[in-house]
Design a protein around this motif. Structure first.
Motif, PDB file in Angstrom:
ATOM      1  N   HIS A  57     -25.014 -21.070  15.960  1.00 31.81           N
ATOM      2  CA  HIS A  57     -23.857 -21.397  16.796  1.00 31.81           C
ATOM      3  C   HIS A  57     -22.560 -21.265  15.992  1.00 31.81           C
ATOM      4  CE1 HIS A  57     -27.084 -23.303  19.133  1.00 31.81           C
ATOM      5  NE2 HIS A  57     -26.276 -23.212  20.177  1.00 31.81           N
ATOM      6  N   LYS A  58     -22.590 -21.719  14.760  1.00 30.95           N
ATOM      7  CA  LYS A  58     -21.392 -21.649  13.917  1.00 30.95           C
ATOM      8  C   LYS A  58     -21.026 -20.197  13.606  1.00 30.95           C
ATOM      9  CE  LYS A  58     -22.419 -26.138  11.841  1.00 30.95           C
ATOM     10  NZ  LYS A  58     -22.887 -26.863  10.616  1.00 30.95           N
ATOM     11  N   THR A  59     -22.031 -19.363  13.382  1.00 27.72           N
ATOM     12  CA  THR A  59     -21.787 -17.957  13.059  1.00 27.72           C
ATOM     13  C   THR A  59     -21.159 -17.215  14.236  1.00 27.72           C
ATOM     14  OG1 THR A  59     -23.652 -17.899  11.520  1.00 27.72           O
ATOM     15  CG2 THR A  59     -22.880 -15.785  12.361  1.00 27.72           C
ATOM     16  N   PHE A  60     -21.643 -17.481  15.442  1.00 27.50           N
ATOM     17  CA  PHE A  60     -21.204 -16.725  16.608  1.00 27.50           C
ATOM     18  C   PHE A  60     -20.114 -17.410  17.435  1.00 27.50           C
ATOM     19  CE2 PHE A  60     -25.492 -14.347  16.798  1.00 27.50           C
ATOM     20  CZ  PHE A  60     -24.968 -13.338  16.017  1.00 27.50           C
ATOM     21  N   PHE A  61     -19.594 -18.534  16.944  1.00 25.47           N
ATOM     22  CA  PHE A  61     -18.569 -19.254  17.693  1.00 25.47           C
ATOM     23  C   PHE A  61     -17.359 -18.352  17.958  1.00 25.47           C
ATOM     24  CE2 PHE A  61     -14.742 -21.905  17.926  1.00 25.47           C
ATOM     25  CZ  PHE A  61     -15.097 -22.730  18.998  1.00 25.47           C
ATOM     26  N   GLY A  62     -17.040 -18.172  19.230  1.00 26.84           N
ATOM     27  CA  GLY A  62     -15.913 -17.338  19.627  1.00 26.84           C
ATOM     28  C   GLY A  62     -16.172 -15.849  19.583  1.00 26.84           C
ATOM     29  N   LEU A  63     -17.380 -15.434  19.187  1.00 33.61           N
ATOM     30  CA  LEU A  63     -17.687 -14.007  19.057  1.00 33.61           C
ATOM     31  C   LEU A  63     -18.645 -13.507  20.133  1.00 33.61           C
ATOM     32  CD1 LEU A  63     -18.223 -13.774  15.185  1.00 33.61           C
ATOM     33  CD2 LEU A  63     -16.214 -13.038  16.483  1.00 33.61           C
ATOM     34  N   VAL A  64     -19.728 -14.217  20.308  1.00 32.84           N
ATOM     35  CA  VAL A  64     -20.763 -13.805  21.264  1.00 32.84           C
ATOM     36  C   VAL A  64     -21.208 -15.020  22.075  1.00 32.84           C
ATOM     37  CG1 VAL A  64     -23.092 -12.868  21.534  1.00 32.84           C
ATOM     38  CG2 VAL A  64     -21.605 -11.979  19.735  1.00 32.84           C
ATOM     39  N   PRO A  65     -21.065 -14.964  23.396  1.00 42.39           N
ATOM     40  CA  PRO A  65     -21.565 -16.075  24.217  1.00 42.39           C
ATOM     41  C   PRO A  65     -23.081 -16.009  24.361  1.00 42.39           C
ATOM     42  CG  PRO A  65     -20.645 -14.361  25.615  1.00 42.39           C
ATOM     43  CD  PRO A  65     -20.398 -13.925  24.192  1.00 42.39           C
ATOM     44  N   PHE A  66     -23.760 -17.112  24.104  1.00 40.30           N
ATOM     45  CA  PHE A  66     -25.213 -17.136  24.269  1.00 40.30           C
ATOM     46  C   PHE A  66     -25.647 -18.522  24.715  1.00 40.30           C
ATOM     47  CE2 PHE A  66     -24.379 -18.304  19.914  1.00 40.30           C
ATOM     48  CZ  PHE A  66     -25.311 -19.274  19.596  1.00 40.30           C
ATOM     49  N   GLU A  67     -26.823 -18.574  25.311  1.00 42.21           N
ATOM     50  CA  GLU A  67     -27.310 -19.803  25.927  1.00 42.21           C
ATOM     51  C   GLU A  67     -28.080 -20.690  24.950  1.00 42.21           C
ATOM     52  OE1 GLU A  67     -26.246 -20.107  29.139  1.00 42.21           O
ATOM     53  OE2 GLU A  67     -25.334 -18.152  28.667  1.00 42.21           O
ATOM     54  N   PHE A  68     -28.809 -20.059  24.044  1.00 43.27           N
ATOM     55  CA  PHE A  68     -29.680 -20.780  23.114  1.00 43.27           C
ATOM     56  C   PHE A  68     -29.868 -19.918  21.885  1.00 43.27           C
ATOM     57  CE2 PHE A  68     -33.977 -21.316  21.376  1.00 43.27           C
ATOM     58  CZ  PHE A  68     -34.050 -22.689  21.176  1.00 43.27           C
ATOM     59  N   GLY A  69     -29.883 -20.535  20.710  1.00 42.78           N
ATOM     60  CA  GLY A  69     -30.097 -19.777  19.485  1.00 42.78           C
ATOM     61  C   GLY A  69     -30.903 -20.581  18.479  1.00 42.78           C
ATOM     62  N   ALA A  70     -31.950 -19.973  17.929  1.00 44.36           N
ATOM     63  CA  ALA A  70     -32.790 -20.698  16.977  1.00 44.36           C
ATOM     64  C   ALA A  70     -33.548 -19.727  16.079  1.00 44.36           C
ATOM     65  CB  ALA A  70     -33.782 -21.595  17.710  1.00 44.36           C
ATOM     66  N   SER A  71     -33.795 -20.177  14.869  1.00 43.70           N
ATOM     67  CA  SER A  71     -34.697 -19.494  13.943  1.00 43.70           C
ATOM     68  C   SER A  71     -35.840 -20.452  13.628  1.00 43.70           C
ATOM     69  CB  SER A  71     -33.975 -19.111  12.653  1.00 43.70           C
ATOM     70  OG  SER A  71     -32.946 -18.178  12.901  1.00 43.70           O
ATOM     71  N   PHE A  72     -37.005 -19.903  13.365  1.00 48.74           N
ATOM     72  CA  PHE A  72     -38.190 -20.727  13.131  1.00 48.74           C
ATOM     73  C   PHE A  72     -38.207 -21.312  11.719  1.00 48.74           C
ATOM     74  CE2 PHE A  72     -43.090 -20.736  12.806  1.00 48.74           C
ATOM     75  CZ  PHE A  72     -43.147 -22.062  13.212  1.00 48.74           C
ATOM     76  N   LEU A  73     -37.981 -20.448  10.717  1.00 48.23           N
ATOM     77  CA  LEU A  73     -38.072 -20.859   9.314  1.00 48.23           C
ATOM     78  C   LEU A  73     -36.776 -20.558   8.583  1.00 48.23           C
ATOM     79  CD1 LEU A  73     -41.523 -19.192   8.470  1.00 48.23           C
ATOM     80  CD2 LEU A  73     -41.155 -21.577   9.174  1.00 48.23           C
ATOM     81  N   TYR A  74     -36.542 -21.278   7.506  1.00 48.23           N
ATOM     82  CA  TYR A  74     -35.498 -20.872   6.571  1.00 48.23           C
ATOM     83  C   TYR A  74     -36.082 -19.816   5.641  1.00 48.23           C
ATOM     84  CZ  TYR A  74     -32.261 -24.570   7.910  1.00 48.23           C
ATOM     85  OH  TYR A  74     -31.389 -25.359   8.601  1.00 48.23           O
ATOM     86  N   PHE A  75     -35.321 -18.764   5.435  1.00 47.06           N
ATOM     87  CA  PHE A  75     -35.732 -17.679   4.541  1.00 47.06           C
ATOM     88  C   PHE A  75     -35.312 -18.054   3.124  1.00 47.06           C
ATOM     89  CE2 PHE A  75     -35.208 -13.647   2.329  1.00 47.06           C
ATOM     90  CZ  PHE A  75     -36.317 -12.920   2.738  1.00 47.06           C
ATOM     91  N   THR A  76     -36.263 -18.341   2.287  1.00 46.90           N
ATOM     92  CA  THR A  76     -35.983 -18.762   0.923  1.00 46.90           C
ATOM     93  C   THR A  76     -36.483 -17.697  -0.047  1.00 46.90           C
ATOM     94  OG1 THR A  76     -38.059 -20.019   0.947  1.00 46.90           O
ATOM     95  CG2 THR A  76     -36.052 -21.228   1.420  1.00 46.90           C
ATOM     96  N   LYS A  77     -35.601 -17.229  -0.932  1.00 49.71           N
ATOM     97  CA  LYS A  77     -35.979 -16.202  -1.887  1.00 49.71           C
ATOM     98  C   LYS A  77     -37.067 -16.711  -2.816  1.00 49.71           C
ATOM     99  CE  LYS A  77     -31.777 -13.457  -1.896  1.00 49.71           C
ATOM    100  NZ  LYS A  77     -30.686 -12.853  -2.711  1.00 49.71           N
ATOM    101  N   LYS A  78     -38.062 -15.847  -3.033  1.00 48.40           N
ATOM    102  CA  LYS A  78     -39.231 -16.145  -3.853  1.00 48.40           C
ATOM    103  C   LYS A  78     -40.044 -17.309  -3.281  1.00 48.40           C
ATOM    104  CE  LYS A  78     -37.138 -14.375  -8.103  1.00 48.40           C
ATOM    105  NZ  LYS A  78     -36.781 -14.649  -9.529  1.00 48.40           N
ATOM    106  N   GLY A  79     -39.849 -17.571  -1.992  1.00 45.39           N
ATOM    107  CA  GLY A  79     -40.579 -18.649  -1.345  1.00 45.39           C
ATOM    108  C   GLY A  79     -41.610 -18.124  -0.359  1.00 45.39           C
ATOM    109  N   ILE A  80     -42.262 -19.027   0.334  1.00 47.46           N
ATOM    110  CA  ILE A  80     -43.322 -18.667   1.278  1.00 47.46           C
ATOM    111  C   ILE A  80     -42.797 -17.783   2.394  1.00 47.46           C
ATOM    112  CG2 ILE A  80     -44.989 -19.583   2.951  1.00 47.46           C
ATOM    113  CD1 ILE A  80     -45.114 -22.118   1.198  1.00 47.46           C
TER     114      ILE A  80
END
Length: 234
Positions: A57-80
């Motif tokens: 939401h913070k990334t797309f604020f004022g740029l792209v209107p969307f209804e719902f936004g989510a990611s499942f996992l955090y992408f961690t370098k050298k992580g699972i």
């Protein structure tokens, strides 16, 4: 006694063709699939689906209107999560997409927003990249969401028209310029007036999803929601 003998072929197969965890590369036990129990408990869940204002939401604020936004996992370098995405994307371990899709669908199934979504739209690969790799890394994830949430997937609407080199080292502005005029919509009649779930593997700067979303939103009365397998905090 018979049950013991029944287990022998399966155990022998496991010895001859061992299967390793896609998270830590350790040998999987008999009842483990895709990742080991230890890695499963260490997965860096974002819990975005439970948060009103996420990083997306913070990334797309004022740029792209969307209804719902989510990611499942955090992408961690050298992580699972990095190991999972790497194996899915580059080592043809497509079962990872199915595994993650099934896990996430179980978290999403009771959300009202998913009762409003008409179609799932995977972020596409260019046909040259698709033929090189043999598959789109987000397809099995999308199919698992499709099966569990009973939302059909459309892969003939959003098209990538140019084969471009990777831009993982570029800023968001650089990626936006890189993705300009790269995506187009075909069969637009299929999505007019529809709510679409746009799905990608890793949300980094958001430039790819933004480029795709802007093309989709040119079609009359469309709405979008966003879902990714992972979110990069770097």
């Amino acid at each position: 006694m018979l049950k013991i003998f029944d287990e022998i072929p399966k155990n022998l197969f496991n010895v001859l063709f061992p299967v390793f965890c896609n998270g830590c590369a350790n040998l999987l036990l008999k009842n483990e699939k895709v990742i080991c129990t230890k890695c499963l408990h260490k997965l860096p869940f974002t819990h975005h689906h439970q948060i009103k204002e996420t990083e997306i939401h913070k990334t797309f604020f004022g740029l792209v209107p969307f209804e719902f936004g989510a990611s499942f996992l955090y992408f961690t370098k050298k992580g699972i999560s990095q190991n999972l995405i790497h194996n899915l994307k580059y080592k043809n371990r497509q079962e990872i997409g199915t595994y993650l899709g099934n896990l996430y669908a179980n978290e999403l199934k009771d959300l009202e927003i998913f009762k409003e979504i008409d179609f799932i739209i995977p972020v596409p690969l260019h046909k040259k990249r698709f033929h090189e790799r043999g598959y789109n890394q987000v397809t099995t994830f999308c199919k698992a969401i499709e099966k569990n949430l009973i939302i059909p997937m459309l892969d003939d609407v959003l098209i990538k028209t140019q084969h471009l080199k990777s831009v993982t080292d570029k800023s968001k502005e650089g990626r936006l310029a890189h993705n300009k005029n790269v995506f187009l919509i075909e069969n637009q009649h299929k999505i007019e007036g529809k709510h679409l779930l746009l799905v990608d593997d890793v949300f980094t700067t958001g430039a790819t999803i933004e480029a795709c979303a802007k093309e989709i939103l040119k079609i009359k009365n469309t709405k979008i929601s966003i879902l990714t397998m992972a979110y990069s905090q770097s």
